[in-house]
Design a protein around this motif. Structure first.
Motif, PDB file in Angstrom:
ATOM      1  N   ALA A  39       0.941  -1.328   0.016  1.00  0.00           N
ATOM      2  CA  ALA A  39       0.093  -0.048   0.007  1.00  0.00           C
ATOM      3  C   ALA A  39       1.030   1.290  -0.092  1.00  0.00           C
ATOM      4  N   GLU A  40       1.938   1.197  -0.952  1.00  0.00           N
ATOM      5  CA  GLU A  40       2.911   2.507  -0.786  1.00  0.00           C
ATOM      6  C   GLU A  40       2.113   3.686  -1.895  1.00  0.00           C
ATOM      7  N   LYS A  41       0.976   3.328  -2.552  1.00  0.00           N
ATOM      8  CA  LYS A  41       0.503   4.152  -3.264  1.00  0.00           C
ATOM      9  C   LYS A  41      -0.615   5.073  -2.405  1.00  0.00           C
TER      10      LYS A  41
ATOM     11  N   VAL B 261       6.551  11.420  -1.028  1.00  0.00           N
ATOM     12  CA  VAL B 261       6.929  11.017   0.346  1.00  0.00           C
ATOM     13  C   VAL B 261       5.806   9.877   0.934  1.00  0.00           C
ATOM     14  N   ILE B 262       6.513   8.614   1.226  1.00  0.00           N
ATOM     15  CA  ILE B 262       5.692   7.545   1.535  1.00  0.00           C
ATOM     16  C   ILE B 262       5.779   7.425   3.349  1.00  0.00           C
ATOM     17  N   ARG B 263       4.779   7.550   3.923  1.00  0.00           N
ATOM     18  CA  ARG B 263       4.973   7.458   5.451  1.00  0.00           C
ATOM     19  C   ARG B 263       3.849   6.430   5.827  1.00  0.00           C
ATOM     20  N   ARG B 264       4.254   5.431   6.612  1.00  0.00           N
ATOM     21  CA  ARG B 264       3.764   4.271   7.229  1.00  0.00           C
ATOM     22  C   ARG B 264       3.745   4.154   8.865  1.00  0.00           C
ATOM     23  N   TYR B 265       4.684   5.005   9.132  1.00  0.00           N
ATOM     24  CA  TYR B 265       4.968   4.970  10.547  1.00  0.00           C
ATOM     25  C   TYR B 265       5.005   6.414  11.270  1.00  0.00           C
ATOM     26  N   PRO B 266       4.810   6.592  12.547  1.00  0.00           N
ATOM     27  CA  PRO B 266       4.628   8.038  13.011  1.00  0.00           C
ATOM     28  C   PRO B 266       6.243   8.721  12.729  1.00  0.00           C
ATOM     29  N   ASP B 267       7.082   7.850  12.916  1.00  0.00           N
ATOM     30  CA  ASP B 267       8.434   8.605  13.384  1.00  0.00           C
ATOM     31  C   ASP B 267       9.320   8.528  12.037  1.00  0.00           C
ATOM     32  N   ARG B 268       8.879   7.752  11.067  1.00  0.00           N
ATOM     33  CA  ARG B 268       9.731   7.533   9.933  1.00  0.00           C
ATOM     34  C   ARG B 268       8.974   8.087   8.629  1.00  0.00           C
ATOM     35  N   ALA B 269       9.823   8.545   7.629  1.00  0.00           N
ATOM     36  CA  ALA B 269       9.369   9.182   6.260  1.00  0.00           C
ATOM     37  C   ALA B 269      10.294   8.832   5.343  1.00  0.00           C
ATOM     38  N   VAL B 270       9.642   8.103   3.959  1.00  0.00           N
ATOM     39  CA  VAL B 270      10.473   7.670   2.985  1.00  0.00           C
ATOM     40  C   VAL B 270      10.437   8.824   2.121  1.00  0.00           C
ATOM     41  N   PHE B 271      11.463   9.206   1.559  1.00  0.00           N
ATOM     42  CA  PHE B 271      11.636  10.291   0.058  1.00  0.00           C
ATOM     43  C   PHE B 271      11.981   9.285  -0.857  1.00  0.00           C
TER      44      PHE B 271
ATOM     45  N   VAL C  73      14.635   9.983   8.340  1.00  0.00           N
ATOM     46  CA  VAL C  73      14.203  10.103   6.888  1.00  0.00           C
ATOM     47  C   VAL C  73      14.981   9.168   6.134  1.00  0.00           C
ATOM     48  N   ILE C  74      14.087   8.494   5.479  1.00  0.00           N
ATOM     49  CA  ILE C  74      14.822   7.419   4.361  1.00  0.00           C
ATOM     50  C   ILE C  74      14.965   8.001   3.026  1.00  0.00           C
ATOM     51  N   LEU C  75      15.866   7.860   2.766  1.00  0.00           N
ATOM     52  CA  LEU C  75      15.991   8.662   0.927  1.00  0.00           C
ATOM     53  C   LEU C  75      16.016   7.086   0.065  1.00  0.00           C
TER      54      LEU C  75
ATOM     55  N   ILE D  93      19.623  10.422   9.011  1.00  0.00           N
ATOM     56  CA  ILE D  93      19.037  10.062   7.610  1.00  0.00           C
ATOM     57  C   ILE D  93      19.427   8.794   7.108  1.00  0.00           C
ATOM     58  N   ARG D  94      18.734   7.872   6.612  1.00  0.00           N
ATOM     59  CA  ARG D  94      19.166   6.752   5.937  1.00  0.00           C
ATOM     60  C   ARG D  94      19.109   6.809   4.651  1.00  0.00           C
ATOM     61  N   ILE D  95      19.903   6.219   3.807  1.00  0.00           N
ATOM     62  CA  ILE D  95      19.876   6.231   2.414  1.00  0.00           C
ATOM     63  C   ILE D  95      19.976   4.616   1.835  1.00  0.00           C
TER      64      ILE D  95
ATOM     65  N   PRO E 167      24.371  -7.147   8.623  1.00  0.00           N
ATOM     66  CA  PRO E 167      23.430  -7.665   8.114  1.00  0.00           C
ATOM     67  C   PRO E 167      21.887  -7.159   9.310  1.00  0.00           C
ATOM     68  N   TYR E 168      20.986  -6.541   8.443  1.00  0.00           N
ATOM     69  CA  TYR E 168      19.959  -5.832   9.357  1.00  0.00           C
ATOM     70  C   TYR E 168      18.687  -6.752   9.230  1.00  0.00           C
ATOM     71  N   TYR E 169      18.158  -6.868   7.847  1.00  0.00           N
ATOM     72  CA  TYR E 169      16.975  -7.580   7.633  1.00  0.00           C
ATOM     73  C   TYR E 169      17.310  -8.406   6.382  1.00  0.00           C
ATOM     74  N   LEU E 170      16.491  -9.698   6.494  1.00  0.00           N
ATOM     75  CA  LEU E 170      16.236 -10.557   5.567  1.00  0.00           C
ATOM     76  C   LEU E 170      14.715 -10.724   5.284  1.00  0.00           C
TER      77      LEU E 170
ATOM     78  N   ALA F 142       8.601  -9.890   7.330  1.00  0.00           N
ATOM     79  CA  ALA F 142       7.661  -9.970   6.161  1.00  0.00           C
ATOM     80  C   ALA F 142       6.861  -8.378   6.368  1.00  0.00           C
ATOM     81  N   ASP F 143       6.756  -7.749   5.160  1.00  0.00           N
ATOM     82  CA  ASP F 143       6.025  -6.608   4.977  1.00  0.00           C
ATOM     83  C   ASP F 143       4.664  -6.908   4.919  1.00  0.00           C
ATOM     84  N   LEU F 144       3.698  -6.668   5.736  1.00  0.00           N
ATOM     85  CA  LEU F 144       2.373  -7.192   5.730  1.00  0.00           C
ATOM     86  C   LEU F 144       1.600  -6.591   4.490  1.00  0.00           C
TER      87      LEU F 144
ATOM     88  N   GLY G 213       2.949  -2.537   8.010  1.00  0.00           N
ATOM     89  CA  GLY G 213       4.343  -2.698   8.462  1.00  0.00           C
ATOM     90  C   GLY G 213       5.003  -3.899   8.444  1.00  0.00           C
ATOM     91  N   LYS G 214       6.084  -4.059   9.096  1.00  0.00           N
ATOM     92  CA  LYS G 214       6.959  -5.148   8.856  1.00  0.00           C
ATOM     93  C   LYS G 214       6.955  -5.872  10.220  1.00  0.00           C
ATOM     94  N   ILE G 215       6.705  -7.049  10.014  1.00  0.00           N
ATOM     95  CA  ILE G 215       7.007  -7.966  11.458  1.00  0.00           C
ATOM     96  C   ILE G 215       7.920  -9.262  11.564  1.00  0.00           C
TER      97      ILE G 215
HETATM   98  C1  LIG Z   1      10.281  -0.314   5.762  1.00  0.00           C
HETATM   99  C2  LIG Z   1       9.968   1.256   5.832  1.00  0.00           C
HETATM  100  C3  LIG Z   1      10.582   1.977   6.649  1.00  0.00           C
HETATM  101  C4  LIG Z   1      11.696   1.617   7.655  1.00  0.00           C
HETATM  102  O1  LIG Z   1      11.387   0.409   8.685  1.00  0.00           O
HETATM  103  P1  LIG Z   1      12.439   0.043   9.545  1.00  0.00           P
HETATM  104  O2  LIG Z   1      11.817  -1.063  10.184  1.00  0.00           O
HETATM  105  O3  LIG Z   1      12.784   1.174  10.649  1.00  0.00           O
HETATM  106  O4  LIG Z   1      13.925  -0.284   8.937  1.00  0.00           O
HETATM  107  C5  LIG Z   1       9.966   3.137   6.897  1.00  0.00           C
HETATM  108  N1  LIG Z   1       8.897   3.620   6.323  1.00  0.00           N
HETATM  109  C6  LIG Z   1       8.382   2.821   5.358  1.00  0.00           C
HETATM  110  C7  LIG Z   1       7.332   3.441   4.608  1.00  0.00           C
HETATM  111  C8  LIG Z   1       8.938   1.560   5.015  1.00  0.00           C
HETATM  112  O5  LIG Z   1       8.390   0.853   4.110  1.00  0.00           O
END
Ligand SMILES: *Cc1c(COP(=O)(O)O)cnc(C)c1O
Length: 363
Positions: free
Chosen positions: A95-97, A105-115, A162-164, A193-195, A282-285, A325-327, A332-334
């Motif tokens: 559901a990125e659209k 900008v994609i935002r699925r979590y209160p504290d993070r935003a993807v540019f 902020v995730i680029l 800032i993450r890239i 290694p962070y995620y698989l 897995a990204d649900l 979100g990811k679980i």
């Molecule tokens: C994956 C993702 C993040 C970052 O998730 P982390 O578990 O913190 O690495 C942030 N925003 C969106 C929209 C994502 O898909």
């Protein structure tokens, strides 16, 4: 036109120049050597139509052409399998659209935003999770969009991370990247800032010492890349990572579990072991997202859990990623993994050790 000439004939100063690599990338079906075409031209062209085609000469050179099941080839070459409709898959599984508060900008979590800052990649991965954006269909953020997004960050102070992403942010020019990162860094509430970039894997010569210098001025910066197979860990990739880590920029890996590429415990074990040796954590698989057109890459959750069970006890804890897995629905990811809890009762939990032993653990 055939593919660029491989091997020996290219001056090292060209081969090691990322602009040369981009200018000589495979971008049309005709440039794919006939022996690497896995179907008829019409079907492959249709796959390219839908999901684009770019392969740098460097990444292409990692393919062992005599191996019909080569994992690098599988990640980069378009195939007719991409046209197969698979029951249960989606056109926008995470559901990125719909999670777009403002353009780009994609935002699925209160504290993070993807540019979404870039519309291009060095290699169009066949398993891409932004495949709906497609080649030439990603509209990277304009300067105006970035201005609006920075105002948005200033107003939404709960965004600390902020995730680029894109496309690949590291395909932007140094100066453009610098302007972008400094504008985000100027927002006091943004902490990190993450890239997200596959450039260390697909175009490692892009990570020059001067790029690392630019990024290091805006710490804390974290780079998340995606090595999926041990054969991607080359001296060139190691040098790219070294430029970043030597500047104090942490590099982490987000691998994707892909059938026929890395869905075997021994491959992931070697991958993770090699990653920490080159200073990538290694962070995620990831379970492969549920994209229509990626059915041929999908593995079961059980395969993922079995791989995780294999890693535990064999590898340094530092080398063990978290299986996630990204649900569907963009929730979100679980995390997933072997279940170590056998039973619980008041005051006592029975746990299963990696070797199968059951052990009572008092509260
Ligand atoms: C994956 C993702 C993040 C970052 O998730 P982390 O578990 O913190 O690495 C942030 N925003 C969106 C929209 C994502 O898909």
């Amino acid at each position: 036109m055939s593919a660029f000439p491989v091997g020996g004939k290219i001056p090292p100063e060209d081969w090691g120049n990322w602009r040369w690599q981009c200018a000589h990338a495979i971008r049309t079906v005709e440039q794919i050597p006939p022996e690497l075409r896995s179907g008829d031209i019409a079907s492959i062209s249709e796959a390219v139509q839908r999901f684009g085609l770019v392969i740098t000469p460097y990444y292409f050179s990692l393919i062992q052409q005599q191996d019909p099941a080569d994992p690098i080839c599988r990640m980069a070459m378009p195939t007719p399998e991409e046209l197969v409709h698979t029951e249960g898959l989606f056109d926008d599984p995470i559901a990125e659209k719909t999670h777009r508060p403002i353009p780009g900008v994609i935002r699925r979590y209160p504290d993070r935003a993807v540019f979404l800052v870039s519309g291009q990649c060095a290699v169009n991965c066949r398993h891409c999770t932004r495949r709906h954006l497609g080649q030439n269909k990603v509209t990277p953020m304009t300067q105006g969009d970035v201005y609006v997004a920075v105002q948005y960050l200033k107003k939404n102070k709960e965004i600390r991370d902020v995730i680029l992403s894109g496309g690949d942010p590291l395909l932007l020019k140094d100066q453009h990247l610098e302007n972008l990162v400094s504008a985000i860094r100027a927002v006091p509430s943004v902490e990190i800032i993450r890239i997200g970039t596959r450039v260390p894997v697909t175009l490692p010569m892009r990570v020059t010492a001067s790029l690392a210098d630019v990024l290091a001025r805006f710490q804390p910066i974290y780079i998340n890349t995606q090595f999926n197979h041990p054969r991607e860990i080359t001296p060139e990739a190691e040098a790219a990572v070294a430029h970043l880590v030597d500047q104090g920029i942490q590099v982490a890996n987000q691998a994707v579990l892909l059938k026929g590429v890395n869905d075997a415990p021994g491959i992931i074990e070697t991958l993770c072991r090699s990653l920490i040796r080159i200073r990538v954590r290694p962070y995620y698989l990831f379970m492969c997202d549920l994209w229509q057109g990626t059915g041929h890459f999908r593995t079961s959750i059980q395969t993922g859990i079995d791989i995780m069970a294999h890693l535990r006890g064999r590898l340094s804890g530092l080398a063990i990623p978290q299986l996630v897995a990204d649900l569907p629905g963009g929730i979100g990811k679980i995390p997933l993994g072997p279940n170590h809890i056998v039973s619980r009762e008041p005051g006592r939990t029975v746990l299963r050790a990696p070797n199968g032993d059951q052990v009572a653990y008092p509260d």
